[in-house]
Design a protein around this motif. Sequence first.
Motif, mmCIF file in Angstrom:
data_model
loop_
_atom_site.group_PDB
_atom_site.id
_atom_site.type_symbol
_atom_site.label_atom_id
_atom_site.label_comp_id
_atom_site.label_asym_id
_atom_site.label_seq_id
_atom_site.Cartn_x
_atom_site.Cartn_y
_atom_site.Cartn_z
ATOM 1 N N GLN A 43 0.843 -1.201 0.000
ATOM 2 C CA GLN A 43 0.000 0.000 0.000
ATOM 3 C C GLN A 43 0.880 1.254 0.000
ATOM 4 O OE1 GLN A 43 -3.099 0.531 -0.502
ATOM 5 N NE2 GLN A 43 -4.110 -1.396 -0.088
ATOM 6 N N ARG A 44 1.920 1.229 0.801
ATOM 7 C CA ARG A 44 2.841 2.373 0.889
ATOM 8 C C ARG A 44 3.589 2.576 -0.428
ATOM 9 N NH1 ARG A 44 5.833 0.442 4.704
ATOM 10 N NH2 ARG A 44 7.392 -0.365 3.284
ATOM 11 N N ASP A 45 4.115 1.500 -1.003
ATOM 12 C CA ASP A 45 4.978 1.610 -2.179
ATOM 13 C C ASP A 45 4.227 1.669 -3.506
ATOM 14 O OD1 ASP A 45 6.980 1.435 -0.316
ATOM 15 O OD2 ASP A 45 7.766 -0.494 -1.014
ATOM 16 N N ALA A 46 3.045 1.054 -3.591
ATOM 17 C CA ALA A 46 2.362 0.980 -4.882
ATOM 18 C C ALA A 46 0.863 1.260 -4.800
ATOM 19 C CB ALA A 46 2.583 -0.391 -5.512
ATOM 20 N N LYS A 47 0.357 1.572 -3.615
ATOM 21 C CA LYS A 47 -1.069 1.855 -3.433
ATOM 22 C C LYS A 47 -1.948 0.685 -3.892
ATOM 23 C CE LYS A 47 -0.116 6.181 -2.303
ATOM 24 N NZ LYS A 47 1.205 6.046 -1.717
ATOM 25 N N MET A 48 -1.480 -0.535 -3.554
ATOM 26 C CA MET A 48 -2.275 -1.716 -3.885
ATOM 27 C C MET A 48 -2.170 -2.734 -2.757
ATOM 28 S SD MET A 48 -0.219 -4.054 -6.667
ATOM 29 C CE MET A 48 0.954 -2.936 -7.414
ATOM 30 N N PRO A 49 -3.221 -3.530 -2.557
ATOM 31 C CA PRO A 49 -3.140 -4.593 -1.553
ATOM 32 C C PRO A 49 -2.310 -5.772 -2.066
ATOM 33 C CG PRO A 49 -5.308 -4.567 -2.560
ATOM 34 C CD PRO A 49 -4.552 -3.398 -3.124
ATOM 35 N N HIS A 50 -1.898 -6.599 -1.151
ATOM 36 C CA HIS A 50 -1.065 -7.755 -1.463
ATOM 37 C C HIS A 50 -1.719 -8.661 -2.504
ATOM 38 C CE1 HIS A 50 1.247 -11.496 0.035
ATOM 39 N NE2 HIS A 50 2.014 -10.815 -0.779
ATOM 40 N N VAL A 51 -3.020 -8.861 -2.421
ATOM 41 C CA VAL A 51 -3.705 -9.747 -3.372
ATOM 42 C C VAL A 51 -3.571 -9.199 -4.795
ATOM 43 C CG1 VAL A 51 -6.038 -8.776 -3.118
ATOM 44 C CG2 VAL A 51 -5.747 -11.181 -3.734
ATOM 45 N N TYR A 52 -3.622 -7.882 -4.982
ATOM 46 C CA TYR A 52 -3.481 -7.300 -6.321
ATOM 47 C C TYR A 52 -2.068 -7.525 -6.850
ATOM 48 C CZ TYR A 52 -7.901 -4.736 -5.656
ATOM 49 O OH TYR A 52 -9.216 -4.380 -5.449
ATOM 50 N N PHE A 53 -1.083 -7.366 -5.975
ATOM 51 C CA PHE A 53 0.299 -7.622 -6.379
ATOM 52 C C PHE A 53 0.432 -9.068 -6.858
ATOM 53 C CE2 PHE A 53 4.686 -8.910 -5.466
ATOM 54 C CZ PHE A 53 5.396 -7.905 -6.104
ATOM 55 N N GLY A 54 -0.171 -9.996 -6.131
ATOM 56 C CA GLY A 54 -0.131 -11.405 -6.519
ATOM 57 C C GLY A 54 -0.753 -11.641 -7.885
ATOM 58 N N LEU A 55 -1.829 -10.925 -8.199
ATOM 59 C CA LEU A 55 -2.456 -11.046 -9.519
ATOM 60 C C LEU A 55 -1.516 -10.547 -10.612
ATOM 61 C CD1 LEU A 55 -6.060 -9.822 -8.651
ATOM 62 C CD2 LEU A 55 -5.319 -12.186 -9.042
ATOM 63 N N LEU A 120 4.970 -3.357 -11.457
ATOM 64 C CA LEU A 120 5.444 -4.594 -10.843
ATOM 65 C C LEU A 120 6.969 -4.572 -10.710
ATOM 66 C CD1 LEU A 120 4.536 -7.348 -9.762
ATOM 67 C CD2 LEU A 120 4.713 -8.221 -12.091
ATOM 68 N N GLU A 121 7.658 -4.167 -11.748
ATOM 69 C CA GLU A 121 9.126 -4.125 -11.720
ATOM 70 C C GLU A 121 9.653 -3.106 -10.702
ATOM 71 O OE1 GLU A 121 9.918 -3.429 -15.866
ATOM 72 O OE2 GLU A 121 9.997 -5.583 -16.313
ATOM 73 N N ARG A 122 8.950 -1.995 -10.548
ATOM 74 C CA ARG A 122 9.369 -0.984 -9.559
ATOM 75 C C ARG A 122 9.052 -1.410 -8.128
ATOM 76 N NH1 ARG A 122 7.174 2.098 -13.561
ATOM 77 N NH2 ARG A 122 5.230 2.489 -12.441
ATOM 78 N N THR A 123 7.971 -2.178 -7.959
ATOM 79 C CA THR A 123 7.496 -2.563 -6.630
ATOM 80 C C THR A 123 8.157 -3.839 -6.121
ATOM 81 O OG1 THR A 123 5.373 -1.566 -7.195
ATOM 82 C CG2 THR A 123 5.408 -3.008 -5.294
ATOM 83 N N ALA A 124 8.534 -4.731 -7.004
ATOM 84 C CA ALA A 124 9.063 -6.045 -6.611
ATOM 85 C C ALA A 124 10.276 -5.969 -5.688
ATOM 86 C CB ALA A 124 9.362 -6.888 -7.844
ATOM 87 N N PRO A 125 11.261 -5.101 -5.935
ATOM 88 C CA PRO A 125 12.416 -5.077 -5.021
ATOM 89 C C PRO A 125 12.038 -4.772 -3.568
ATOM 90 C CG PRO A 125 12.965 -3.962 -7.064
ATOM 91 C CD PRO A 125 11.476 -4.236 -7.097
ATOM 92 N N GLY A 126 11.143 -3.825 -3.351
ATOM 93 C CA GLY A 126 10.701 -3.513 -1.988
ATOM 94 C C GLY A 126 9.910 -4.642 -1.373
ATOM 95 N N HIS A 127 9.124 -5.319 -2.206
ATOM 96 C CA HIS A 127 8.331 -6.443 -1.708
ATOM 97 C C HIS A 127 9.239 -7.599 -1.302
ATOM 98 C CE1 HIS A 127 4.901 -8.976 -1.123
ATOM 99 N NE2 HIS A 127 5.378 -9.875 -1.968
ATOM 100 N N VAL A 128 10.228 -7.910 -2.131
ATOM 101 C CA VAL A 128 11.172 -8.988 -1.805
ATOM 102 C C VAL A 128 11.925 -8.640 -0.521
ATOM 103 C CG1 VAL A 128 13.298 -10.139 -2.556
ATOM 104 C CG2 VAL A 128 11.409 -9.833 -4.152
ATOM 105 N N LYS A 129 12.302 -7.390 -0.383
ATOM 106 C CA LYS A 129 12.989 -6.961 0.836
ATOM 107 C C LYS A 129 12.086 -7.154 2.062
ATOM 108 C CE LYS A 129 15.368 -2.981 2.823
ATOM 109 N NZ LYS A 129 15.743 -1.573 2.630
ATOM 110 N N ALA A 130 10.809 -6.825 1.933
ATOM 111 C CA ALA A 130 9.862 -6.997 3.045
ATOM 112 C C ALA A 130 9.675 -8.474 3.388
ATOM 113 C CB ALA A 130 8.519 -6.352 2.700
ATOM 114 N N VAL A 131 9.564 -9.326 2.368
ATOM 115 C CA VAL A 131 9.413 -10.769 2.591
ATOM 116 C C VAL A 131 10.666 -11.319 3.262
ATOM 117 C CG1 VAL A 131 9.242 -13.021 1.440
ATOM 118 C CG2 VAL A 131 7.768 -11.131 0.714
ATOM 119 N N ARG A 132 11.810 -10.943 2.737
ATOM 120 C CA ARG A 132 13.072 -11.429 3.295
ATOM 121 C C ARG A 132 13.207 -11.002 4.766
ATOM 122 N NH1 ARG A 132 16.844 -13.987 1.514
ATOM 123 N NH2 ARG A 132 16.357 -13.742 -0.688
#
Length: 171
Positions: A43-55, A120-132
């Motif tokens: 939400q902070r990085d891309a203004k979308m919920p996790h489920v939307y990112f997964g889609l 997706l390409e801009r958001t993925a690095p922050g998401h991977v960092k959060a998961v890690r």
Amino acid sequence: MEPKSSADSSTEPEWLTEDEQHIWRAYLHATTLLEDHLDRQLQRDAKMPHVYFGLLVKLSESPRRRLRMTELARDAKITRSRLSHAIARLEANGWVRREDCPSDKRGQFAVLTEEGLGVLERTAPGHVKAVRHALFDRLDAEQQKSLGEIMRIVAEGLQPKEAGADLPWLR
């Protein structure tokens, strides 16, 4: 929850032991916190919920970045109604478009747009960092392997193998 006494114990459920109850509640607590952590990051990085990112991820990994809506609902384990709402929001952002299926008048494809791929390409690095940070950095290699094996066993046991199973994402 404590077992209830009954004259006919064959109708009683097999209650969780105290240790099992602790494990179950720790699992629920951790998965709720993890999902919230990932949702807040997205939400902070891309203004979308996790489920939307997964889609968006599912679409990006598909041939020609497109999937039939029914297949996307099944893969994401969400109802068709919830998927339709999510795709409408992603369409409004310009990240996804719908295309009619030429071989099935009722079918539609969800297609990841160039703009959606860029998000997706801009958001993925922050998401991977959060998961890690939230999961993998807290576990050693053996714990990670065990967690993966456990989750595969649980998922396999819950994934119906019979055709026509009554699952929300098939309705």
